[in-house]
Scaffold this motif. Structure first.
Motif, PDB file in Angstrom:
ATOM      1  N   ALA A   1       0.808  -1.217   0.000  1.00 28.08           N
ATOM      2  CA  ALA A   1       0.000   0.000   0.000  1.00 28.08           C
ATOM      3  C   ALA A   1       0.843   1.269   0.000  1.00 28.08           C
ATOM      4  O   ALA A   1       0.309   2.368  -0.143  1.00 28.08           O
ATOM      5  N   ASP A   2       2.156   1.129   0.160  1.00 30.90           N
ATOM      6  CA  ASP A   2       3.045   2.289   0.209  1.00 30.90           C
ATOM      7  C   ASP A   2       3.771   2.539  -1.113  1.00 30.90           C
ATOM      8  O   ASP A   2       4.580   3.451  -1.224  1.00 30.90           O
ATOM      9  N   GLY A   3       3.552   1.697  -2.114  1.00 30.92           N
ATOM     10  CA  GLY A   3       4.197   1.905  -3.396  1.00 30.92           C
ATOM     11  C   GLY A   3       5.523   1.217  -3.569  1.00 30.92           C
ATOM     12  O   GLY A   3       6.331   1.614  -4.414  1.00 30.92           O
ATOM     13  N   THR A   4       5.792   0.186  -2.775  1.00 26.68           N
ATOM     14  CA  THR A   4       7.034  -0.546  -2.964  1.00 26.68           C
ATOM     15  C   THR A   4       7.038  -1.255  -4.318  1.00 26.68           C
ATOM     16  O   THR A   4       5.991  -1.456  -4.939  1.00 26.68           O
ATOM     17  N   LEU A   5       8.209  -1.630  -4.787  1.00 28.29           N
ATOM     18  CA  LEU A   5       8.321  -2.324  -6.063  1.00 28.29           C
ATOM     19  C   LEU A   5       7.592  -3.670  -6.029  1.00 28.29           C
ATOM     20  O   LEU A   5       7.616  -4.373  -5.027  1.00 28.29           O
ATOM     21  N   GLN A   6       6.964  -3.995  -7.144  1.00 26.43           N
ATOM     22  CA  GLN A   6       6.365  -5.307  -7.340  1.00 26.43           C
ATOM     23  C   GLN A   6       7.024  -5.957  -8.559  1.00 26.43           C
ATOM     24  O   GLN A   6       7.443  -5.272  -9.490  1.00 26.43           O
ATOM     25  N   PHE A   7       7.088  -7.271  -8.559  1.00 25.72           N
ATOM     26  CA  PHE A   7       7.740  -8.002  -9.641  1.00 25.72           C
ATOM     27  C   PHE A   7       6.846  -9.125 -10.147  1.00 25.72           C
ATOM     28  O   PHE A   7       6.027  -9.674  -9.395  1.00 25.72           O
ATOM     29  N   LEU A   8       7.027  -9.474 -11.417  1.00 27.62           N
ATOM     30  CA  LEU A   8       6.472 -10.697 -11.959  1.00 27.62           C
ATOM     31  C   LEU A   8       7.616 -11.707 -12.017  1.00 27.62           C
ATOM     32  O   LEU A   8       8.457 -11.653 -12.915  1.00 27.62           O
ATOM     33  N   PRO A   9       7.706 -12.608 -11.044  1.00 28.38           N
ATOM     34  CA  PRO A   9       8.845 -13.516 -10.964  1.00 28.38           C
ATOM     35  C   PRO A   9       9.039 -14.321 -12.252  1.00 28.38           C
ATOM     36  O   PRO A   9       8.089 -14.845 -12.830  1.00 28.38           O
ATOM     37  N   GLY A  10      10.284 -14.377 -12.695  1.00 20.72           N
ATOM     38  CA  GLY A  10      10.619 -15.141 -13.877  1.00 20.72           C
ATOM     39  C   GLY A  10      10.387 -14.431 -15.188  1.00 20.72           C
ATOM     40  O   GLY A  10      10.606 -15.016 -16.264  1.00 20.72           O
ATOM     41  N   SER A  11       9.979 -13.171 -15.141  1.00 19.91           N
ATOM     42  CA  SER A  11       9.659 -12.440 -16.377  1.00 19.91           C
ATOM     43  C   SER A  11      10.861 -11.709 -16.960  1.00 19.91           C
ATOM     44  O   SER A  11      10.710 -10.824 -17.790  1.00 19.91           O
ATOM     45  N   HIS A  12      12.063 -12.068 -16.530  1.00 15.62           N
ATOM     46  CA  HIS A  12      13.254 -11.358 -16.978  1.00 15.62           C
ATOM     47  C   HIS A  12      13.884 -11.958 -18.216  1.00 15.62           C
ATOM     48  O   HIS A  12      14.833 -11.390 -18.760  1.00 15.62           O
TER      49      HIS A  12
ATOM     50  N   VAL B   1      18.321  -4.228   0.547  1.00 13.31           N
ATOM     51  CA  VAL B   1      18.580  -3.889  -0.852  1.00 13.31           C
ATOM     52  C   VAL B   1      17.870  -4.920  -1.711  1.00 13.31           C
ATOM     53  O   VAL B   1      18.018  -6.127  -1.487  1.00 13.31           O
ATOM     54  N   VAL B   2      17.081  -4.458  -2.677  1.00  9.33           N
ATOM     55  CA  VAL B   2      16.529  -5.376  -3.662  1.00  9.33           C
ATOM     56  C   VAL B   2      17.373  -5.237  -4.926  1.00  9.33           C
ATOM     57  O   VAL B   2      17.623  -4.137  -5.409  1.00  9.33           O
ATOM     58  N   VAL B   3      17.861  -6.370  -5.409  1.00  5.95           N
ATOM     59  CA  VAL B   3      18.710  -6.418  -6.600  1.00  5.95           C
ATOM     60  C   VAL B   3      17.932  -7.176  -7.666  1.00  5.95           C
ATOM     61  O   VAL B   3      17.445  -8.285  -7.408  1.00  5.95           O
ATOM     62  N   PHE B   4      17.794  -6.577  -8.860  1.00 15.22           N
ATOM     63  CA  PHE B   4      17.006  -7.258  -9.883  1.00 15.22           C
ATOM     64  C   PHE B   4      17.589  -7.054 -11.271  1.00 15.22           C
ATOM     65  O   PHE B   4      18.337  -6.116 -11.533  1.00 15.22           O
ATOM     66  N   ASP B   5      17.248  -7.986 -12.132  1.00 12.93           N
ATOM     67  CA  ASP B   5      17.613  -7.912 -13.534  1.00 12.93           C
ATOM     68  C   ASP B   5      16.737  -6.831 -14.178  1.00 12.93           C
ATOM     69  O   ASP B   5      15.506  -6.892 -14.052  1.00 12.93           O
ATOM     70  N   PRO B   6      17.313  -5.836 -14.860  1.00 20.67           N
ATOM     71  CA  PRO B   6      16.483  -4.764 -15.420  1.00 20.67           C
ATOM     72  C   PRO B   6      15.548  -5.226 -16.527  1.00 20.67           C
ATOM     73  O   PRO B   6      14.681  -4.461 -16.964  1.00 20.67           O
ATOM     74  N   HIS B   7      15.669  -6.492 -16.967  1.00 18.55           N
ATOM     75  CA  HIS B   7      14.730  -7.029 -17.950  1.00 18.55           C
ATOM     76  C   HIS B   7      13.422  -7.489 -17.301  1.00 18.55           C
ATOM     77  O   HIS B   7      12.443  -7.746 -18.012  1.00 18.55           O
ATOM     78  N   ILE B   8      13.374  -7.613 -15.978  1.00 21.24           N
ATOM     79  CA  ILE B   8      12.182  -8.140 -15.324  1.00 21.24           C
ATOM     80  C   ILE B   8      11.043  -7.129 -15.412  1.00 21.24           C
ATOM     81  O   ILE B   8      11.254  -5.911 -15.366  1.00 21.24           O
ATOM     82  N   TRP B   9       9.816  -7.629 -15.528  1.00 19.22           N
ATOM     83  CA  TRP B   9       8.647  -6.758 -15.502  1.00 19.22           C
ATOM     84  C   TRP B   9       8.345  -6.387 -14.050  1.00 19.22           C
ATOM     85  O   TRP B   9       8.238  -7.250 -13.182  1.00 19.22           O
ATOM     86  N   HIS B  10       8.217  -5.081 -13.816  1.00 23.91           N
ATOM     87  CA  HIS B  10       7.977  -4.587 -12.459  1.00 23.91           C
ATOM     88  C   HIS B  10       7.161  -3.303 -12.509  1.00 23.91           C
ATOM     89  O   HIS B  10       7.023  -2.668 -13.557  1.00 23.91           O
ATOM     90  N   GLY B  11       6.626  -2.926 -11.388  1.00 24.70           N
ATOM     91  CA  GLY B  11       5.824  -1.704 -11.295  1.00 24.70           C
ATOM     92  C   GLY B  11       5.714  -1.269  -9.857  1.00 24.70           C
ATOM     93  O   GLY B  11       6.230  -1.916  -8.941  1.00 24.70           O
ATOM     94  N   SER B  12       5.025  -0.159  -9.660  1.00 20.61           N
ATOM     95  CA  SER B  12       4.802   0.382  -8.317  1.00 20.61           C
ATOM     96  C   SER B  12       3.389   0.944  -8.302  1.00 20.61           C
ATOM     97  O   SER B  12       3.112   1.945  -8.963  1.00 20.61           O
ATOM     98  N   VAL B  13       2.513   0.273  -7.600  1.00 21.45           N
ATOM     99  CA  VAL B  13       1.101   0.633  -7.625  1.00 21.45           C
ATOM    100  C   VAL B  13       0.673   1.096  -6.236  1.00 21.45           C
ATOM    101  O   VAL B  13       1.037   0.489  -5.230  1.00 21.45           O
ATOM    102  N   HIS B  14      -0.116   2.183  -6.214  1.00 20.42           N
ATOM    103  CA  HIS B  14      -0.515   2.867  -4.982  1.00 20.42           C
ATOM    104  C   HIS B  14       0.720   3.560  -4.390  1.00 20.42           C
ATOM    105  O   HIS B  14       1.757   3.672  -5.017  1.00 20.42           O
ATOM    106  N   GLY B  15       0.577   4.042  -3.195  1.00 19.22           N
ATOM    107  CA  GLY B  15       1.778   4.555  -2.577  1.00 19.22           C
ATOM    108  C   GLY B  15       1.670   5.929  -1.978  1.00 19.22           C
ATOM    109  O   GLY B  15       0.648   6.588  -2.013  1.00 19.22           O
TER     110      GLY B  15
END
Length: 275
Positions: A141-152, A194-208
């Motif tokens: 609810a605060d707008g943290t990053l969300q990921f679709l696992p394996g979508s990279h 620290v969240v470390v992610f592949d920049p190819h992964i699908w992600h977003g930030s909803v609400h916040g």
């Protein structure tokens, strides 16, 4: 031996991201975000006046209420510079990449909006990891990053690009529409993580709500012309987005950082043509 264990590296390889819990001490996090907040509020006085948006209002979000600054000044932002020069964070990035790394300049960021689901890059020849740290404890609810696992990587990443186009929302960006159409995984994140992610992964930030973050990317030293071109485009991506700020005070690559006492990988970056 790397800083991440085999379970963490396998998680990253399989799902495209990993959260490193307790990476910072409270004192380290405090020093880093003093730099971030002082830089952003000094450059953008409006940051101090921005209202804090209420979560889950359902109201359209403009998608542009955000402020960014490169933090490569070794005098005013030494903590930020140290993290990309030689630190356990760099070690983690190189462990995940399996290669020596160049650096995309770290940024201090103030966000008071949502972000639609996207990839930071679709470059097939780019090898990179992106690191994000938040100043405060954040949840869905605060707008943290969300990921679709394996979508990279692979077919899923390509199918989602088509889905993004098919499900594009006409007119103003709407948070509830993004939430309904994308089943994101939401890791809770705090100032020591620290969240470390592949920049190819699908992600977003909803609400916040209003939130400060620190980000940087590490790019594997490229091999061959296609990787070199992809690395150059990714590292220079920020410069093509027309952000308005004092570029003399906050240069993308500060000459004081890349001068005589520059870290050893700066020479590789000169060879690549990004310094």
């Amino acid at each position: 031996m790397g800083l991440l264990d085999s379970e963490q590296t396998a998680f990253f390889d399989s799902f495209g991201f990993v959260v490193v819990r307790g990476f910072f001490t409270p004192e380290q996090s405090g020093r880093l975000f003093r730099e971030v907040v002082e830089s952003l509020t000094g450059q953008y006085p409006q940051v101090c006046r921005e209202p804090e948006p209420a979560a889950r209002t359902g109201a359209p979000v403009d998608g542009v209420t955000s402020y960014f600054l490169p933090l490569m000044n070794p005098v005013t932002t030494p903590v930020s510079c140290a993290l990309v020069n030689a630190s356990p964070l760099r070690d983690i990035a190189e462990q995940l990449l399996g290669a020596d790394a160049l650096v995309k300049p770290p940024k201090g960021t103030y966000l008071s909006n949502a972000s639609p689901w996207h990839q930071d890059t679709a470059e097939p020849h780019l090898r990179a990891v992106k690191c994000v740290v938040y100043r405060d404890e954040l949840c869905a609810a605060d707008g943290t990053l969300q990921f679709l696992p394996g979508s990279h990587r692979g077919d899923l990443a390509e199918r989602l690009a088509g889905y993004r186009e098919e499900m594009a929302v006409d007119g103003e960006f709407h948070e509830l529409g993004e939430e309904r159409r994308w089943p994101g995984f939401v890791p809770s994140l705090g100032p020591r993580d620290v969240v470390v992610f592949d920049p190819h992964i699908w992600h977003g930030s909803v609400h916040g709500r209003a939130r400060f973050s620190w980000t940087t990317s590490f790019v594997a030293v490229p091999e061959g012309p296609e990787e070199r071109a992809a690395a150059r485009r990714y590292i220079a991506q920020f410069l093509g987005q027309d952000f308005v700020y004092d570029q003399e005070t906050y240069p993308y690559y500060d000459p004081r950082w890349s001068g005589r006492d520059a870290p050893s990988f700066a020479g590789r970056m000169r060879e690549l043509g990004v310094l």
